[in-house]
Scaffold this motif. Structure first.
Motif: not given
Length: 364
Positions: A12-17, A102-111, A143-152
């Protein structure tokens, strides 16, 4: 004994740099807003994003693999990850890393957006748009495994709604809003249009640790390294949760879901106790499950006293994340496997936290 989760596992909490590539999605007319990454001459591991000739946002030190390993040993938890995976230069490598963990889906948040990136509406809108396009491209290649929260762009509600729609259409599951943004607190009615649109799109509000208030930043500035990070970033997250529970917002937006991300869950019993005391004092009926009733979810960490936290949060309000890609007090790349080995927690509760709860939070 390691427990086996029958369902898929959601981080539920992963990141992109952010990298220079993040800004390749700016429009030609917006190139003048392009952030520039500078390296300190005194310490080559330190880099800074400069926007409009000001240092903005967050950029972690660029450490070698050995330095990351040494840091992991000192912290007692794994924080080292391949730079190509955390910066999304190689999406396939990121997916391989997830398989190993062992992770199927990550939800990516900004840095970068941990602080205000610009006080100018057009600059903020352009940078948000480029970042969201970058994440949409990553999602398409995952392939749909990296979902994300948008910045607005908080300064432009109409533009924010447009970007939320684009994000929803391209794999986003949440809208990232900061506890403080400029001179406004998140429960300010100014943000109601954001909440309304997120609810309509079936997107969660992700209140990740952050602080977009320059005034707050100045107030808690310190000459002592790391002396102000708790007050600046972690404390506002739980403050907003307390304020939200004491407001009419859950009733105004009954289908809207809230994720309080990367602030651990050790504060949940305290907030629960505070809410109960205040509601009794005002003659209000104290709910059995205030977090669940308000559609609030909180990311826990493996070093939280989870049996105690669960007594106050209930089993349907906790999720867990690795903080993949970051190197801070919440980062634990192996958090999922460590959590699975916690014999204090039942298999049923583990499955709730690893799958059912994040599935509801992010509508995955």
């Amino acid at each position: 004994m390691t427990s086996v989760t029958k369902s898929i596992v959601i981080d539920s909490d992963a990141h992109v740099i952010e990298t220079d590539r993040t800004w390749d999605f700016l429009e030609p007319s917006e190139q003048k807003f392009r952030p520039i990454l500078y390296t300190s001459q005194a310490d080559p591991t330190k880099e800074f994003w400069v926007i409009e000739e000001k240092i903005r946002g967050l950029r972690f030190p660029t450490l070698s693999e050995q330095q990351l390993l040494d840091m992991s040993v000192r912290a007692g938890r794994r924080m080292n990850t391949p730079s190509e995976a955390r910066q999304m230069d190689d999406v396939d490598l990121r997916l391989d890393e997830m398989d190993k963990l062992g992770i199927d889906i990550q939800v990516l948040h900004n840095t970068l957006w941990i602080e205000q990136v610009s006080a100018k509406p057009d600059v903020e809108a352009a940078l948000c748009r480029s970042w969201n396009r970058w994440l949409a491209d990553i999602w398409k290649r995952s392939e749909g495994r990296l979902r994300w929260s948008c910045v607005v762009p908080a300064l432009l509600p109409d533009a924010a709604r447009e970007q939320m729609q684009f994000a929803k259409d391209n794999g986003a599951v949440a809208v990232c809003l900061r506890p403080f943004d400029g001179d406004k607190y998140l429960i300010n009615p100014y943000f109601y249009p954001f909440f309304e649109h997120a609810e309509r799109l079936d997107m969660a509000i992700a209140v990740h640790i952050a602080n977009g208030s320059p005034q707050f930043r100045d107030l808690f500035g310190s000459i002592f390294e790391n002396a102000n990070s708790f007050a600046l970033f972690r404390a506002p997250t739980m403050m907003v949760c307390h304020s939200l529970l004491n407001s009419e917002i859950p009733e105004l937006f009954p289908k809207l879901r809230w994720g309080f991300i990367e602030s651990s869950a050790s504060w949940v019993p305290w907030i629960s106790h505070e809410i109960a005391n205040r509601w009794r004092a005002f003659g209000k009926e104290v709910p059995v499950d205030p977090f669940g009733d308000a559609n609030i979810y909180v990311t826990c960490q493996t070093d939280d006293d989870l049996p105690y936290v669960l007594q106050h949060s209930g089993t349907r309000s906790l999720v867990i994340g690795t903080d993949y890609g970051h190197i801070d007090p919440s980062s634990e790349v192996d958090a999922i496997s460590v959590f699975k080995e916690d014999e204090r927690i039942s298999d049923e509760t583990k499955e709730q936290i690893l799958f059912h709860n994040p599935k509801r939070l992010y509508a995955i």
